[in-house]
Motif scaffolding. Sequence first.
Motif, PDB file in Angstrom:
ATOM      1  N   ALA A  88      -0.737  -0.366   0.508  1.00  0.00           N
ATOM      2  CA  ALA A  88      -2.136  -0.030   0.787  1.00  0.00           C
ATOM      3  C   ALA A  88      -2.504  -0.281   2.237  1.00  0.00           C
ATOM      4  O   ALA A  88      -3.511   0.238   2.728  1.00  0.00           O
ATOM      5  CB  ALA A  88      -3.063  -0.828  -0.136  1.00  0.00           C
ATOM      6  N   ALA A  89      -1.692  -1.097   2.939  1.00  0.00           N
ATOM      7  CA  ALA A  89      -1.960  -1.343   4.356  1.00  0.00           C
ATOM      8  C   ALA A  89      -1.691  -0.108   5.206  1.00  0.00           C
ATOM      9  O   ALA A  89      -2.157  -0.023   6.345  1.00  0.00           O
ATOM     10  CB  ALA A  89      -1.117  -2.520   4.846  1.00  0.00           C
ATOM     11  N   SER A 141      -6.017   0.557  -8.700  1.00  0.00           N
ATOM     12  CA  SER A 141      -5.918  -0.203  -9.951  1.00  0.00           C
ATOM     13  C   SER A 141      -6.986   0.245 -10.948  1.00  0.00           C
ATOM     14  O   SER A 141      -6.727   0.348 -12.149  1.00  0.00           O
ATOM     15  CB  SER A 141      -6.059  -1.707  -9.673  1.00  0.00           C
ATOM     16  OG  SER A 141      -5.031  -2.154  -8.813  1.00  0.00           O
ATOM     17  N   ALA A 162      -7.125  -5.025   6.681  1.00  0.00           N
ATOM     18  CA  ALA A 162      -6.836  -5.748   5.441  1.00  0.00           C
ATOM     19  C   ALA A 162      -7.884  -5.448   4.383  1.00  0.00           C
ATOM     20  O   ALA A 162      -7.563  -5.224   3.213  1.00  0.00           O
ATOM     21  CB  ALA A 162      -6.761  -7.248   5.719  1.00  0.00           C
ATOM     22  N   GLY A 217      -7.296  -1.995   3.119  1.00  0.00           N
ATOM     23  CA  GLY A 217      -6.170  -1.969   2.199  1.00  0.00           C
ATOM     24  C   GLY A 217      -6.527  -2.537   0.846  1.00  0.00           C
ATOM     25  O   GLY A 217      -6.140  -1.995  -0.202  1.00  0.00           O
ATOM     26  N   ASN A 218      -7.298  -3.626   0.837  1.00  0.00           N
ATOM     27  CA  ASN A 218      -7.694  -4.229  -0.439  1.00  0.00           C
ATOM     28  C   ASN A 218      -8.582  -3.284  -1.248  1.00  0.00           C
ATOM     29  O   ASN A 218      -8.503  -3.237  -2.479  1.00  0.00           O
ATOM     30  CB  ASN A 218      -8.439  -5.542  -0.175  1.00  0.00           C
ATOM     31  CG  ASN A 218      -7.509  -6.631   0.350  1.00  0.00           C
ATOM     32  OD1 ASN A 218      -6.305  -6.578   0.108  1.00  0.00           O
ATOM     33  ND2 ASN A 218      -8.067  -7.598   1.069  1.00  0.00           N
ATOM     34  N   LEU A 224      -6.334  -0.649  -2.786  1.00  0.00           N
ATOM     35  CA  LEU A 224      -5.606  -1.214  -3.916  1.00  0.00           C
ATOM     36  C   LEU A 224      -6.520  -1.369  -5.120  1.00  0.00           C
ATOM     37  O   LEU A 224      -6.136  -1.061  -6.261  1.00  0.00           O
ATOM     38  CB  LEU A 224      -5.006  -2.565  -3.521  1.00  0.00           C
ATOM     39  CG  LEU A 224      -4.251  -3.319  -4.618  1.00  0.00           C
ATOM     40  CD1 LEU A 224      -3.117  -2.454  -5.177  1.00  0.00           C
ATOM     41  CD2 LEU A 224      -3.685  -4.637  -4.078  1.00  0.00           C
ATOM     42  N   GLU A 267       0.156  -4.004  -2.382  1.00  0.00           N
ATOM     43  CA  GLU A 267      -0.607  -4.650  -1.309  1.00  0.00           C
ATOM     44  C   GLU A 267      -0.070  -4.218   0.051  1.00  0.00           C
ATOM     45  O   GLU A 267      -0.826  -3.925   0.981  1.00  0.00           O
ATOM     46  CB  GLU A 267      -0.548  -6.170  -1.457  1.00  0.00           C
ATOM     47  CG  GLU A 267      -1.446  -6.721  -2.561  1.00  0.00           C
ATOM     48  CD  GLU A 267      -1.268  -8.224  -2.733  1.00  0.00           C
ATOM     49  OE1 GLU A 267      -0.314  -8.785  -2.140  1.00  0.00           O
ATOM     50  OE2 GLU A 267      -2.078  -8.831  -3.471  1.00  0.00           O
ATOM     51  N   ALA A 268       1.266  -4.191   0.172  1.00  0.00           N
ATOM     52  CA  ALA A 268       1.869  -3.747   1.434  1.00  0.00           C
ATOM     53  C   ALA A 268       1.699  -2.244   1.626  1.00  0.00           C
ATOM     54  O   ALA A 268       1.435  -1.770   2.739  1.00  0.00           O
ATOM     55  CB  ALA A 268       3.347  -4.122   1.455  1.00  0.00           C
ATOM     56  N   THR A 288       2.127  -5.630  -7.718  1.00  0.00           N
ATOM     57  CA  THR A 288       1.021  -6.073  -6.862  1.00  0.00           C
ATOM     58  C   THR A 288       1.516  -6.330  -5.445  1.00  0.00           C
ATOM     59  O   THR A 288       0.881  -5.933  -4.464  1.00  0.00           O
ATOM     60  CB  THR A 288       0.393  -7.353  -7.443  1.00  0.00           C
ATOM     61  OG1 THR A 288      -0.104  -7.084  -8.762  1.00  0.00           O
ATOM     62  CG2 THR A 288      -0.745  -7.841  -6.565  1.00  0.00           C
ATOM     63  N   ARG A 289       2.650  -6.985  -5.353  1.00  0.00           N
ATOM     64  CA  ARG A 289       3.251  -7.266  -4.041  1.00  0.00           C
ATOM     65  C   ARG A 289       3.547  -5.980  -3.283  1.00  0.00           C
ATOM     66  O   ARG A 289       3.278  -5.859  -2.079  1.00  0.00           O
ATOM     67  CB  ARG A 289       4.518  -8.085  -4.256  1.00  0.00           C
ATOM     68  CG  ARG A 289       5.296  -8.426  -3.002  1.00  0.00           C
ATOM     69  CD  ARG A 289       6.511  -9.247  -3.406  1.00  0.00           C
ATOM     70  NE  ARG A 289       7.520  -9.262  -2.365  1.00  0.00           N
ATOM     71  CZ  ARG A 289       8.770  -9.685  -2.557  1.00  0.00           C
ATOM     72  NH1 ARG A 289       9.133 -10.123  -3.755  1.00  0.00           N
ATOM     73  NH2 ARG A 289       9.638  -9.664  -1.565  1.00  0.00           N
TER      74      ARG A 289
END
Length: 843
Positions: free
Chosen positions: A64-65, A32, A21, A24-25, A28, A61-62, A57-58
């Motif tokens: 980037a995982a 950005s 997580a 991934g963040n 992201l 986020e998925a 964003t939604r």
Amino acid sequence: MAETTGGDLGEGPDDGAAGKARLGNRRLAQWSRDYVRLPGIPDEFIAADGAPRPVWTRFLEAFAALSPVDIERRFGAADRHMREAGVSYRAPGESADQQWPLSHLPLLIDEAEWQQLSAGIAQRAQLLELVLRDLYGEGRLVADGAIPAAAIAGSSEYLRPVCGLKPPGGRYLNLYAADVGRGPDGRWWVLGDRTQAPSGTGYALENRLVLSRVFASLYKSMNVERLAPFFEAFREALRASADRDEPRIGVLTPGAFSETYFEHATLARYLGFLLVEGDDLAVSDDRVYIRTVAGLKRVDVLLRRVDSNSLDPLELDAASRLGVPGLIDVLRKNGVVVANMPGSGVLEARALLGFLPSLSRRLLGEDLKMPHIATWWCGQKAAREEVLSRLDEFAIEGAYGRGVPGFDGRGPVLPGELSAAERDRLKAAITDRGIDFVGQELVRLSTTPVWDNGGITPRPFVLRVFAAATETGWTIMPGGFCRIAERPDARAVSMGDGARAADVWVVSDKAVTARTLLPGTVRIKRIAGVLPSRAADNLFWLGRYLERAEATLRLIRALGAQQRDPGRGAPNLVQTAERIQRLLVAWGAVSQTSRTQPSRVAAEALQAEAKFGSALSLLRTAQRTASSLRERLSPDAWQVITEMTARLAGEVEDDDGVVSAAELTLQELASFAGLAQENMNRAAGWRFLEMGRRIERAINTMRLARQFAYDEATGEDLDILLTLVDCQITYRSRYLVGPVLAPIRDLVVLDTYNPRSVAFQVEALNAHIASLPALVESGLIERPQRLAVAAQSSLTTSEAGRLDTKTLFSLEQDLLNLADAIGAHYFPHGPNASRPEKLTGLA
């Protein structure tokens, strides 16, 4: 630069879900930071307030995982599917198909915003339907001055033969599309209307099939609205427009050389319609019929992908070979539904854009819900003077078609970028004939994220949204056809200019119910619909071309095998090799001058594109023929054909490489035969493919028998014949002696138990022909069957010991006559295309 675990972002070792997580963040956050919106240009990721849109964003986020390796693997799978499925298009002016360029990220639009966009599209579609109804009906809009007459008459798409004609089925527009983008204020704007024969629905479907497969979990979790309900509603609306309960619907295509032929085939296959060309259709008794192998069959609805002017050479463009003579008269007599109606393309003229706001208030009693680019038609004095006085502030477009009259290119002309001489020439052209020009507000296309070098970057795009006329009103496809330009400063997007295509995801907050095109109940059928004569013709010749390629490849392999072992057999072997070379020359696989070098002969017979009989040329011809059958061939079958062609078109290093390429291609030909045998429904289409293979194999086997089982044949000649017809094992299992002339002639020519023999092919041909419908209701045996029965009788009553070269030649001529008879009987062309006997059994 692609990321690696523990690399660019400074992350530590992976410590499970929490570590993934955090990773991934960080990805992201980096995407950005690196994403720089173009100054002053609306963007799909970054809203006007500078914040990312929630829907993106939604998604990110998925996204980037996923690890960088997994992302690239999935992108590769998408590209591979496009390549293997043969998804293609043809750029304007080019003759070769290109692989469909899929953008790996979808265009995302949230459901609330989509509802607003849909309402504007539905309103616009209804407005244009009413405008068409008046232009070809009462003509009040022109009479009252709401639309200048010149704005209509100047368009080649305004068809006078259609005036006063009430459209069968009740609608002028069955399918409408609008190209949209975000305007300077961030709202959606209409960039252009598509009312002629809107393209893109089939490609939108292919884009969706691919992305929903490679990102299955992400697609499901995003609650993407499905496309199937739109296609179902459109199909049912076309059915309801006909005047009988079970109508026959065709997709009218210009043919395999159309820029978007693949899409036509996709739509026909997906919707369950027939794919037809103008030559497939005939007019009789105020109806339109399709020529099939069972005679003429009535067509109730035509979803046209042919431009209006080309639809009827009797009343429209006399030079057209794409349409159906007499079609307009059938429309007058309510004999067929054509979607969209001929003449509907007049509304694509930019000259009309400036009048639509007032027309909306007049016809609908409301303002347009979606604005379009401010447009000044230079056919009016005030507008012309306005454009000329501020010329550098406008983009100049043609009023009625793509491009600007007198200037190269298909996009707008920007006066501020012209030389002084060109600018003066443009001003003079507008002054002399303003009717041909419009000035449009200078705008830049809005942008959407694309994947580039391991991150996202903005690129200009155009979204095409589709509306289908149904019994409940206009149904909007929840998605669309998105084209993305490669250049950041692009002002127009065309697939012929290196653009990419993206899937369009309308994202909901609620779970989406999966839908398919299957209705609740259907009438059970076991036989497919009618087989158009053109499709039967192409299937027949596809079988023949593949068999010709196989025969040529077997000769190449035999010649190459002899070169691998030059010491075996001596003089007789040399003579046998010369016979192989002579046969390759006679078949057009090699030139006469190359015969002095067997290795050169084999290489040329394999890959010489200029020689019509080479293996590569034959497979290319088979591929072109197969491209006209895209709606009838499975993806696996198409993939086999394309892979064979690609292999032979590649570089072959040496003599061993020639033989290896021939052997691998022979294996793939066997794979295709297996697919046809095991996967194709035993209907007329399969029979014609089989008939093509059987007649060509019979002819080729007879030619090989004449060449190598002649009256004074040597043992080497007979042995090579057994190899060429793949009968070595069968012969040796029956006879404990070396090659002997009479037994080999019996095995190769007369043995009905041998699937490679001539007699076996003729027996199969008889069975196929006997199963086909009779075209002449006289009770007499028709010529193809008469010749097939005669050939089978000759083979059945022949004795191997009495066969000689002269008899073999006579039997070969009988087979050639049978092939010609099949073509003349089932695939009529030219003046025989509408023979009286084909009018039997109209239904």
